[in-house]
Write a protein that holds these residues in place. Structure first.
Motif, PDB file in Angstrom:
ATOM      1  N   VAL A  35       0.834  -1.205   0.000  1.00  0.00           N
ATOM      2  CA  VAL A  35       0.000   0.000   0.000  1.00  0.00           C
ATOM      3  C   VAL A  35       0.866   1.251   0.000  1.00  0.00           C
ATOM      4  N   ALA A  36       1.937   1.267   0.801  1.00  0.00           N
ATOM      5  CA  ALA A  36       2.813   2.431   0.828  1.00  0.00           C
ATOM      6  C   ALA A  36       3.521   2.623  -0.513  1.00  0.00           C
ATOM      7  N   SER A  37       3.880   1.537  -1.167  1.00  0.00           N
ATOM      8  CA  SER A  37       4.516   1.637  -2.489  1.00  0.00           C
ATOM      9  C   SER A  37       3.548   2.268  -3.477  1.00  0.00           C
ATOM     10  N   LEU A  38       2.301   1.837  -3.437  1.00  0.00           N
ATOM     11  CA  LEU A  38       1.292   2.415  -4.329  1.00  0.00           C
ATOM     12  C   LEU A  38       1.049   3.896  -4.004  1.00  0.00           C
ATOM     13  N   ALA A  39       1.021   4.200  -2.720  1.00  0.00           N
ATOM     14  CA  ALA A  39       0.707   5.569  -2.307  1.00  0.00           C
ATOM     15  C   ALA A  39       1.864   6.522  -2.572  1.00  0.00           C
ATOM     16  N   PHE A  40       3.101   6.099  -2.312  1.00  0.00           N
ATOM     17  CA  PHE A  40       4.224   7.021  -2.416  1.00  0.00           C
ATOM     18  C   PHE A  40       4.951   6.951  -3.752  1.00  0.00           C
TER      19      PHE A  40
END
Length: 321
Positions: A312-317
């Motif tokens: 999720v963090a990879s997708l978000a950032f």
């Protein structure tokens, strides 16, 4: 014309001196008697340090900037940096051992409950490991030196988990029931995630920072709060409490923001804080929802929480940046 002859004579002298180091050169072709304009770039120490030293004073920031085509200096890195990283590794390993020993001592003296001791080790060991990253150098090899710390604990867990050795203090500090085979599940997954975060993300990416913050701070706090104030259970999972999940979301979010600010203040991250807060809130919410699902008997929280946080963090950032 005389200057050309002087240069030619100097070149011949250098070649002769290189092949016959014991020969005595004529006075008029000795390097010490050449004009300064000809000798300024042939100073022995400068030349040797620039072209033949195995280490350069230039910091190598990372693998992407110092690939295999960067020469011997780029591959090996700075000698001082390697000493710094080796010292930092030894320091952090000693600190990790001291942390576990301290809580083992406190639990043996009945000054703290064993389960609380186990969870505090869960929370602090990962966060302190991540907080130690800035003491490593800017060398491309720094992340590999840092990963030696959890790798050492990984080997320790495997050895004791397979009953090749017995460490009662380790069993008491990181297992629920004191069984050696427990070391090969949650605790082992925990240190593997530490290794993965250090190698893949390191301190230049918010993804690894958030993942470890959610696993250590969020999930660790959820268990402590849930056991003490978890009278209201989640309808779809009676093993989890509303208080525990709420505390995971809040503390996971706050610890993530705190660690991101820590690395940002030290110059490793450059973030837009309005969008960062929004993205971290999304990661914390999704990680909390995954942790609340009745999948713990199948997938350990030390796997599901950090891996979901990474995705999720990879997708978000990375994708939405």
């Amino acid at each position: 014309m005389s200057r050309v002859l002087t240069i030619a004579a100097a070149a011949a002298a250098v070649v002769r001196f290189t092949h016959y180091p014991n020969s005595v050169l004529p006075r008029h072709v000795r390097l010490s008697n050449l004009p300064s304009s000809l000798t300024v770039t042939t100073h022995a120490l400068t030349f040797r340090g620039r072209f033949f030293s195995p280490y350069s004073s230039r910091a190598v920031p990372g693998p992407a900037d110092a690939g295999l085509t960067g020469g011997f200096d780029a591959i090996i890195g700075d000698g001082g940096s390697m000493l710094q990283d080796a010292g930092a590794t030894a320091f952090v390993i000693a600190g990790a051992y001291a942390l576990v020993s301290t809580f083992d001592f406190l639990s043996e003296r009945k000054l703290i409950e064993q389960n609380l001791s186990r969870k505090l080790v869960h929370i602090l060991s990962g966060l302190l490991f991540m907080a130690s990253w800035p003491i490593f150098s800017a060398s491309r090899w720094a992340r590999y030196f840092a990963s030696v710390v959890p790798l050492t604990n990984c080997l320790r867990l495997v050895i004791n988990g397979l009953s090749l050795a017995t460490d009662e203090g380790l069993l008491k500090s990181v297992t629920r029931e004191g069984k050696p085979e427990e070391l090969l599940r949650g605790p082992l997954y925990y240190v593997l995630v530490l290794i993965l975060s250090a190698l893949l993300f390191w301190r230049e990416s918010p993804v690894g920072v958030i993942s470890l913050a959610m696993m250590c701070g969020g999930d660790g706090i959820a268990d402590i709060v849930g056991r003490r104030f978890g009278s209201i259970k989640i309808p779809y999972n009676k093993q989890k409490s509303l208080a525990g999940s709420l505390s995971m979301f809040v503390l996971g979010f706050l610890v993530s923001i705190g660690m991101l600010y820590y690395f940002s203040a030290l110059g490793y991250l450059h973030l837009d804080w309005v969008s960062t807060v929004e993205r971290v809130a999304v990661v914390s919410f999704i990680a909390t929802m995954v942790e609340s699902l009745p999948i713990t008997p199948t997938v350990d929280d030390n796997i599901s929480v950090p891996l979901v946080s990474m995705v999720v963090a990879s997708l978000a950032f990375d994708l939405l940046a």
